[in-house]
Design a protein around this motif. Structure first.
Motif, short mmCIF file in Angstrom:
data_model
loop_
_atom_site.label_atom_id
_atom_site.label_comp_id
_atom_site.label_asym_id
_atom_site.label_seq_id
_atom_site.Cartn_x
_atom_site.Cartn_y
_atom_site.Cartn_z
N ASP A 352 34.08 26.96 39.90
CA ASP A 352 34.84 26.54 41.08
C ASP A 352 34.89 25.03 41.20
N LYS A 353 33.77 24.37 40.96
CA LYS A 353 33.73 22.92 41.11
C LYS A 353 34.41 22.19 39.96
N GLN A 354 34.38 22.78 38.76
CA GLN A 354 34.97 22.14 37.59
C GLN A 354 36.47 22.41 37.45
N VAL A 355 36.89 23.61 37.83
CA VAL A 355 38.28 24.03 37.59
C VAL A 355 39.06 24.15 38.89
N GLY A 356 38.38 24.57 39.96
CA GLY A 356 39.04 24.84 41.23
C GLY A 356 39.50 23.58 41.94
N PRO A 357 39.90 23.68 43.20
CA PRO A 357 39.77 24.89 44.03
C PRO A 357 40.82 25.95 43.71
N PHE A 358 40.48 27.20 44.05
CA PHE A 358 41.34 28.34 43.77
C PHE A 358 41.97 28.86 45.06
N THR A 359 43.03 29.61 44.90
CA THR A 359 43.62 30.31 46.04
C THR A 359 42.76 31.52 46.37
N GLN A 360 42.99 32.12 47.56
CA GLN A 360 42.22 33.30 47.94
C GLN A 360 42.45 34.45 46.94
N PHE A 361 43.68 34.57 46.44
CA PHE A 361 43.96 35.62 45.47
C PHE A 361 43.16 35.39 44.19
N GLU A 362 43.13 34.15 43.72
CA GLU A 362 42.37 33.84 42.50
C GLU A 362 40.88 34.03 42.72
N LYS A 363 40.39 33.63 43.90
CA LYS A 363 38.97 33.81 44.19
C LYS A 363 38.60 35.29 44.25
N THR A 364 39.51 36.10 44.76
CA THR A 364 39.28 37.55 44.81
C THR A 364 39.21 38.12 43.40
N LEU A 365 40.13 37.69 42.52
CA LEU A 365 40.11 38.18 41.13
C LEU A 365 38.82 37.76 40.43
#
Length: 402
Positions: A352-365
Motif C-alpha cells: 500500500d505504501k509503495q504502490v498505493g494509494p488504492f481505490t476501495q474496489f482495489e483494496k477489497t480485491l
C-alpha cells in the motif's frame, strides 16, 4: 477425539475477520465496517481466545486423564514451544523482509519499534515477549497460557474446577482495579536496564485476557470428563431469558452506534470510556462477551427447535456459515495461520505504501486475495499429513502429533 467441525468453522471465521481488521490501507478499508464488532463490544479476538481455551481443555484433559499429569503436561509444553517458534519465526521473517524490500524500514518503523535496530537489548526483550511487534497479539498470550495449563487442568481432573475459575476471576479483577500496575512498573525498570528506549510493549494484558482462555479451558475439561452436560444450559425453555439478553445486546449496540456517529454527550462518553479498556478486557467487554456467547450458543443449539421461524432461520444460517469448508480448513490449523497472517499484514501494508494509494474496489480485491492466501499453511499441512497416511486410513505418529 472426534473434531467438532462447527468449532473449526468458528475459528476460521474469526481468523478471516481478524485479517480484515488488521489489514491496513491508506484511507481505510470499507470491508472493516462489515464486522459484528462495529455493532457492539464483542470482537473476533475474544471468540478466538475462548474457543482455543475450550478446545485445549477438551483435548489435553483426555490425555491427562488417560496417561496422568505428565502425558498432558508434555503435550502442552511442546505446544508452547511450537508457538514460541512461530512467534520468533514471524519476527525473523519480517526482519529479513525489512532488509530486502525497499522502503520497508521506514514503512514498518511504527510497527516494529526498536526491534531490528535497537541493539542487543531490544532483541532480548523481543525474545522474552516483553517488547512485541504489532499484530503478534495472540501468539505470545498462548505461550503463557499453555505453560500454565498443565497444573490447572490437573486441578480440574482432581475435582478443583471451582478453585481454577475463582483464581482466574481474581486475576481479572486485580487488573481491573490496577493491582497489577506495580508489576508493570517493575518490568519497565528491568527493561530500562537493557535500553533506555524499551518499555513493556504488549497489545493485551495477559493477566486479564486469561479469564477467557482459562474459564473456557475449565468448561472444555469438564466436558471431556463427562462432568458437565452443556445441553441442559441451552434449553428451548430458556427463550425468555435469551430475549432479555438479546435486548441488553441491542442496548450496547445503540451505545456503540451513538459513539460512532457522535450522538452521545461528551460527559457520558468520558464516563463510559473509563469502563472500556480493550487491552485490559474491561467489564464492558466481559459482560458483552458472556451475553453474546450464551445467546449465540443457544441459537445454534436450541434455536432450531423454537416456534419463531426467524430464530430457526438464523440458526440454520449460522450452521451453514460455520460449516463452510474453507472456514473449517482455516480453523483446523488456526495458530499456524495466525502466524502466517502476521506476515501477510506486513506485506500488504508495504504494498500500500509503495504502490498505493488504492481505490476501495482495489483494496477489497487485495483483501480478498489475502484471505485466499491465508489457507496456504493449511493446504501444506494437510497435504503433508496425507502423504504420511498408512494403508487402511491410519496415520503415522508424526502426522497426528499436532
Amino acid at each position: 477425539m472426534r473434531r467438532i467441525e462447527t468449532l473449526d468453522g468458528l475459528r476460521g471465521y474469526f481468523l478471516v475477520f481478524m485479517f480484515i481488521n488488521h489489514v491496513t490501507f491508506t484511507g481505510g478499508l470499507f470491508m472493516r465496517y462489515l464486522n459484528h464488532a462495529q455493532l457492539g463490544f464483542v470482537e473476533d479476538a475474544q471468540g478466538f481466545v475462548f474457543l482455543s481455551g475450550l478446545l485445549a481443555g477438551m483435548v489435553y484433559t483426555r490425555r491427562m486423564n488417560r496417561g496422568g499429569f505428565s502425558a498432558g503436561a508434555r503435550a502442552l509444553w511442546r505446544r508452547a514451544a511450537e508457538l514460541y517458534g512461530y512467534t520468533i519465526g514471524c519476527i525473523i521473517v519480517v526482519l529479513v523482509l525489512r532488509e530486502i524490500l525497499p522502503g520497508a524500514p521506514r514503512i514498518w518503523q511504527g510497527w516494529l519499534g526498536e526491534i531490528g535496530h535497537g541493539g542487543f537489548g531490544a532483541h532480548v526483550a523481543a525474545a522474552a515477549l516483553l517488547y512485541q511487534a504489532t499484530f503478534l497479539d495472540i501468539l505470545p498470550q498462548y505461550i503463557v497460557y499453555m505453560l500454565a495449563a498443565p497444573m490447572l487442568i490437573w486441578l480440574v481432573v482432581r475435582g478443583r474446577a471451582a478453585a481454577v475459575v475463582t483464581g482466574s476471576l481474581v486475576l481479572w479483577l486485580a487488573v481491573q482495579t490496577g493491582l497489577h500496575l506495580p508489576l508493570i512498573d517493575a518490568i519497565n525498570v528491568g527493561l530500562k536496564h537493557l535500553s533506555s528506549k524499551l518499555f513493556l510493549r504488549v497489545p493485551f494484558n495477559v493477566l486479564a485476557w486469561q479469564a477467557l482462555f482459562m474459564i473456557a479451558m475449565v468448561i472444555g475439561s469438564l466436558m471431556a470428563l463427562d462432568r458437565l452436560d452443556i445441553r441442559r444450559y441451552f434449553d428451548v425453555r430458556h427463550a425468555p431469558i435469551v430475549k432479555m439478553m438479546a435486548i441488553s445486546l441491542l442496548f450496547f449496540t445503540a451505545l456503540r452506534l451513538g459513539f460512532t456517529f457522535g450522538l452521545i454527550p461528551g460527559d457520558v462518553t468520558a464516563r463510559f470510556r473509563m469502563l472500556e479498556n480493550r487491552a485490559a478486557f474491561s467489564p464492558i467487554f466481559m459482560i458483552n462477551f458472556v451475553i453474546a456467547a450464551y445467546v449465540f450458543t443457544w441459537v445454534m443449539t436450541a434455536g432450531k427447535e423454537v416456534a419463531d421461524a426467524r430464530v430457526r432461520r438464523l440458526s440454520q444460517f449460522f450452521t451453514w456459515l460455520f460449516n463452510l469448508s474453507f472456514l473449517r480448513l482455516l480453523g483446523r490449523h488456526s495458530l499456524q495461520i495466525y502466524a502466517w497472517h502476521v506476515v501477510l499484514i506486513y506485506l500488504v501494508f508495504w504494498v500500500d505504501k509503495q504502490v498505493g494509494p488504492f481505490t476501495q474496489f482495489e483494496k477489497t480485491l487485495i483483501t480478498l486475495f489475502g484471505i485466499a492466501l491465508l489457507a496456504l499453511p493449511a493446504v501444506y499441512r494437510e497435504r503433508r499429513a496425507a502423504k504420511t497416511r498408512l494403508p487402511g486410513g491410519e496415520t503415522t505418529r508424526s502426522s497426528t502429533a499436532g
